[in-house]
Design an enzyme around this catalytic site. Structure first.
Site, PDB file in Angstrom:
ATOM      1  N   GLY A  53       1.823   2.752  -2.362  1.00  0.00           N
ATOM      2  CA  GLY A  53       1.090   2.657  -0.944  1.00  0.00           C
ATOM      3  C   GLY A  53       1.002   1.260  -0.956  1.00  0.00           C
ATOM      4  N   CYS A  86       6.753   0.086   0.680  1.00  0.00           N
ATOM      5  CA  CYS A  86       5.669   1.051  -0.177  1.00  0.00           C
ATOM      6  C   CYS A  86       5.707   0.330  -1.510  1.00  0.00           C
ATOM      7  CB  CYS A  86       5.919   2.173  -0.275  1.00  0.00           C
ATOM      8  SG  CYS A  86       4.858   3.143  -0.921  1.00  0.00           S
ATOM      9  N   SER A  87       4.427   0.355  -2.114  1.00  0.00           N
ATOM     10  CA  SER A  87       4.185  -0.236  -3.716  1.00  0.00           C
ATOM     11  C   SER A  87       3.101   0.790  -4.258  1.00  0.00           C
ATOM     12  CB  SER A  87       4.180  -1.472  -3.628  1.00  0.00           C
ATOM     13  OG  SER A  87       3.964  -1.684  -5.108  1.00  0.00           O
ATOM     14  N   GLU A 109      -3.594  24.796  14.140  1.00  0.00           N
ATOM     15  CA  GLU A 109      -3.251  23.602  13.774  1.00  0.00           C
ATOM     16  C   GLU A 109      -1.981  23.169  14.212  1.00  0.00           C
ATOM     17  OE1 GLU A 109      -5.836  22.780   9.573  1.00  0.00           O
ATOM     18  OE2 GLU A 109      -4.001  24.150   9.480  1.00  0.00           O
ATOM     19  N   PHE A 141       4.017 -19.859 -14.475  1.00  0.00           N
ATOM     20  CA  PHE A 141       5.090 -20.333 -13.432  1.00  0.00           C
ATOM     21  C   PHE A 141       5.606 -21.835 -13.714  1.00  0.00           C
ATOM     22  CE2 PHE A 141       6.154 -23.426 -10.172  1.00  0.00           C
ATOM     23  CZ  PHE A 141       7.242 -22.760  -9.471  1.00  0.00           C
ATOM     24  N   ASP A 166      10.161   1.898  -2.171  1.00  0.00           N
ATOM     25  CA  ASP A 166       8.670   1.973  -3.074  1.00  0.00           C
ATOM     26  C   ASP A 166       8.886   1.158  -4.283  1.00  0.00           C
ATOM     27  OD1 ASP A 166       6.374   2.761  -3.781  1.00  0.00           O
ATOM     28  OD2 ASP A 166       6.887   4.990  -3.702  1.00  0.00           O
ATOM     29  N   ASN A 213       6.628   1.195  -7.938  1.00  0.00           N
ATOM     30  CA  ASN A 213       5.382   1.976  -8.433  1.00  0.00           C
ATOM     31  C   ASN A 213       4.791   1.517  -9.788  1.00  0.00           C
ATOM     32  OD1 ASN A 213       4.573   4.095  -6.604  1.00  0.00           O
ATOM     33  ND2 ASN A 213       6.837   4.988  -6.765  1.00  0.00           N
ATOM     34  N   ASP A 230       2.042  -7.230   2.516  1.00  0.00           N
ATOM     35  CA  ASP A 230       1.850  -8.805   2.755  1.00  0.00           C
ATOM     36  C   ASP A 230       2.912  -9.137   3.855  1.00  0.00           C
ATOM     37  OD1 ASP A 230       4.607  -9.737   1.546  1.00  0.00           O
ATOM     38  OD2 ASP A 230       3.553  -8.515  -0.404  1.00  0.00           O
TER      39      ASP A 230
END
Length: 739
Positions: A527, A524-525, A612, A278, A476, A478, A532
């Site tokens: 999962g 999602c990322s 079920e 950074f 998402d 990934n 955060d």
């Protein structure tokens, strides 16, 4: 007033319901931290700070030979590199002349009756007072504006910093962290939440010793591997007793959290943007805003700390229509079909789901472009009419006709090399010219710092979302970032790309969510790779983990609960044998675990048994009946999963103590092993409670005091055989207060 200032002592005191935060301006103009902890009742800590003289700790020029004033020996509010404080710092800058030793002194302050909005960044919102303190470099006109917003009912302080350049020349920022907490002692443990893909936020508790313990991410996201949330607590702190301090960063990119015990056996905790990779070029007249951190104190143990974060984030971080609104029970087609689906298969799944009470179908990866596997088409957000014949409006109308809502999956930050977008704009991905590209999951990362890239993705998504009556988007990501270089910036400013990427993602999210306020956005990322507090500002719920195994989820959801509300935890019942672990668990157990989150299903309901299916009907009805208790009630961890992994037990209790839900799951059964006692929480001691099991059978009536202080024995796993279960037994008990 929650913010007080004593002009004579130059003393600032921030008061919450149970805590005080105190700092003062010393005789040389430096802002020193005094206290964050139990309420002081109007008292002052001034004169109690400092460690006494120690060699090799220099005094600043203004202090002459007063070595007791060394920044290395005093508690700091915003420590800077080059000041003579050799501990972890929050800020490092390089001036135009190459100097690196700012000396920040108090200049002024304001008390505001509201919380300022941080431009381009997530932040807490709601009624509060804010203290704004301006510090100025003694030698130049570099300023640091510190912001403290007080959420008194949660014992929370929202902190951030803004660096402002009025020096008349450019300044290079080399580090810009958000917050520092200095303690005059060090008998603490650090709790952090580590993991990996499909096994996130596992609790690790470590005694602090001399030196530094740092948890961080340089992956471009907050990551599966660490989480931007840590807890410092007394060695003896438990769920119900002991001092605990939480530090949670509202940021979704590279971060660092460092806990350090120094030479004087004092402790310092810092949190903010990771300085690795950074830098930020600040022209004269420009400013840089750090992300916000939420600091929360509890003198009543870890459980109270978690419950304060849960309420703070649910009520004062999540925004929009879906922040507090009841979420629909959904079914996602991913583990049911993966890429192998068409509109008829989707409608078939939806018909069965609707009959069982499920309220929404989510179409996952594979509906767009030439997307028949994960090698292609990311970036081509155009409906594949071979799969979805008639287009999305036709599919949506058919789903709506069943009484269900429709949701859609996107991965907006990614691009496949085999895509129309890449062929048209190969320079739009993150890459360093003349060098090879790193790939993960067969995909590259779009340069979200570039406006033209964001505009193009926005326009494609907007066209799709406008074409039909969508109710939900799963957003998402990934893979993590590599080859971080942008054509938009000169060579000397490439250190800005990581942060500009995050700001770009936030900008795109803000734009789309403003245009589609009725759509529920879920993060999602892979999962939980971007689970955060920063993302909760945009996504009121986040897919907790790609691991849908109910037994594995016990530990994942346990760790998540320390800092994040249950209403944010995406959790589904999936097929067995489980696709990640191969484990087979009872359908009932999968339902019990998934109900501790935003409940849904991740399987083909046409392939399960009639028995079920009846359980699905019952689970959906039960979740609707218990929704407010699970999502708005107080959450209690009844067993420590870092010590006891055979059995998990947790409870939801209404704030007024009127009812409660006790959940118990056996992860491992041992021969001839007595089950533990469970001591319930959140009940009215002198009231009577009727206790029933998940078959509706009444077990008895006991007082709240008996259930909390004498306790109840957990049932043995064999008792679940009456419900058709053997291994991985689960139990639910409802408690209702009798009038």
């Amino acid at each position: 007033m929650s913010i007080l200032f004593d002009e004579n002592k130059k003393l600032f005191t921030l008061e919450t319901a149970h805590a005080s935060y105190q700092m003062f301006v010393n005789a040389y103009g430096f802002l020193q931290h005094l206290h964050f902890g139990e309420k002081l009742g109007g008292g002052s800590c001034e004169g109690l700070q400092g460690t006494g003289f120690m060699s090799f700790s220099p005094a600043p020029d203004v202090a002459g030979n007063d070595y007791l004033a060394s920044p290395d020996l005093t508690q700091q509010e915003y420590p800077v590199f080059g000041s003579g404080d050799y501990r972890s710092h929050c800020m490092a800058v390089t001036f135009a002349d190459g100097g690196r030793n700012p000396e920040l002194c108090y200049q002024s302050h304001r008390i505001l009756t509201e919380k300022p909005v941080l431009e381009g960044l997530p932040g807490l919102h709601g009624s509060c007072e804010t203290l704004e303190i301006t510090l100025r470099d003694r030698w130049t006109d570099l300023q640091v504006v510190l912001l403290y917003s007080v959420f008194d009912q949660y014992d929370a302080i929202a902190r951030s910093a803004r660096i402002v350049n009025h020096t008349g020349a450019p300044v290079e920022i080399n580090a810009a962290l958000t917050a520092c907490l200095d303690f005059p002692e060090s008998g603490f443990d650090l709790l952090h939440f580590w993991g990996r893909h499909a096994m996130e936020r596992l609790v690790e508790r470590t005694p602090l010793t001399h030196g530094k313990i740092c948890v961080d991410s340089v992956r471009g996201t907050s990551s599966h591997q660490q989480n931007p949330f840590v807890i410092v607590c007394d060695h003896a702190a438990t769920e119900d007793a002991g001092r605990c301090w939480g530090v949670s960063l509202l940021y979704s990119g590279n971060f660092t959290a460092c806990a350090e015990v120094d030479q004087a056996a004092c402790c310092r905790v810092t949190m903010g943007i990771n300085p690795t990779g950074f830098s930020w070029h600040l022209e004269n007249g420009e400013s840089f805003q750090t992300p916000e951190a939420a600091l929360v104190y509890s003198g009543e143990g870890l459980g109270a700390l978690s419950r304060r974060y849960h309420k703070l984030y649910r009520r004062n971080l999540c925004r929009g229509e879906w922040a507090l609104k009841q979420r629909p029970v959904l079914i996602n087609n991913w583990e049911a079909t993966y890429f192998d689906f068409d509109d008829e298969k989707l409608v078939s799944i939806a018909k069965t789901a609707a009959d069982l009470g499920v309220e929404m179908l989510v179409v996952d990866d594979g509906w767009f472009g030439n997307r028949f596997d994960d090698n292609r088409a990311l970036g081509d957000w155009v409906v594949n009419t071979e799969k979805v014949r008639g287009g999305m409006k036709s599919l949506c109308d058919r789903i709506n006709a069943l009484g269900m809502k429709l949701g859609l999956w996107f991965e907006p930050e990614m691009i496949s090399e085999d895509s129309e977008l890449y062929r048209a704009h190969p320079d739009w991905c993150l890459h360093v010219p003349g060098r090879g590209k790193s790939r993960s999951r067969n995909q590259l990362v779009l340069d979200m710092s570039r406006k033209e890239v964001r505009d193009h993705i926005h326009d494609m998504m907007h066209a799709v979302l406008s074409s039909a009556n969508f109710s939900y988007v799963k957003w998402d990501m990934n893979r993590h970032l590599t080859d971080v270089w942008s054509a938009e910036l000169p060579a000397g400013r490439q250190g800005e790309v990581y942060h500009r990427f995050v700001l770009g993602v936030y900008e795109l999210l803000e734009r789309l969510e403003t245009e589609f306020p009725h759509i529920l956005f879920e993060g999602c990322s892979g999962g939980g790779g971007r689970f955060d507090a920063g993302m909760l500002y945009y996504h009121p719920q986040i897919w907790c983990s790609d691991n849908t195994d109910a037994v594995e989820r016990l530990e994942i959801q346990y760790g998540t609960s320390f800092g994040y509300p249950i209403s944010a935890v995406g959790s589904h019942v999936s097929a067995c044998p489980n696709h990640q672990t191969g484990r087979t668990t009872p359908f009932h157990t999968r339902g019990v675990v998934a109900m501790s989150g935003t409940f849904g299903y991740e399987l083909d309901l046409n392939k399960i048994s009639e028995e079920e299916k009846e359980q699905v009907r019952a689970q959906v009805k039960q979740y609707h009946r218990l929704y407010s208790l699970i999502n708005d009630g107080d959450y209690y961890r009844l067993l420590d999963m870092t010590q006891q992994k055979d059995l998990s037990a947790w409870e939801f209790a209404a704030e007024d103590g009127s009812r409660a839900l006790l959940n118990i799951v056996y992860a491992h059964v041992r021969a001839n092993c007595p089950p533990p006692m469970l001591y319930l929480r959140g009940l009215t001691p002198d009231a009577c409670y009727r206790v029933t099991d998940d078959t509706g059978r009444e077990l008895g009536v006991w007082t709240g005091a008996v259930l909390m202080y004498a306790g109840m024995r957990a049932p043995i796993p064999q008792e679940a055989r009456a419900y058709g279960q053997t291994d991985y037994a689960a139990f639910q008990f409802e408690l209702e207060r009798l009038s």
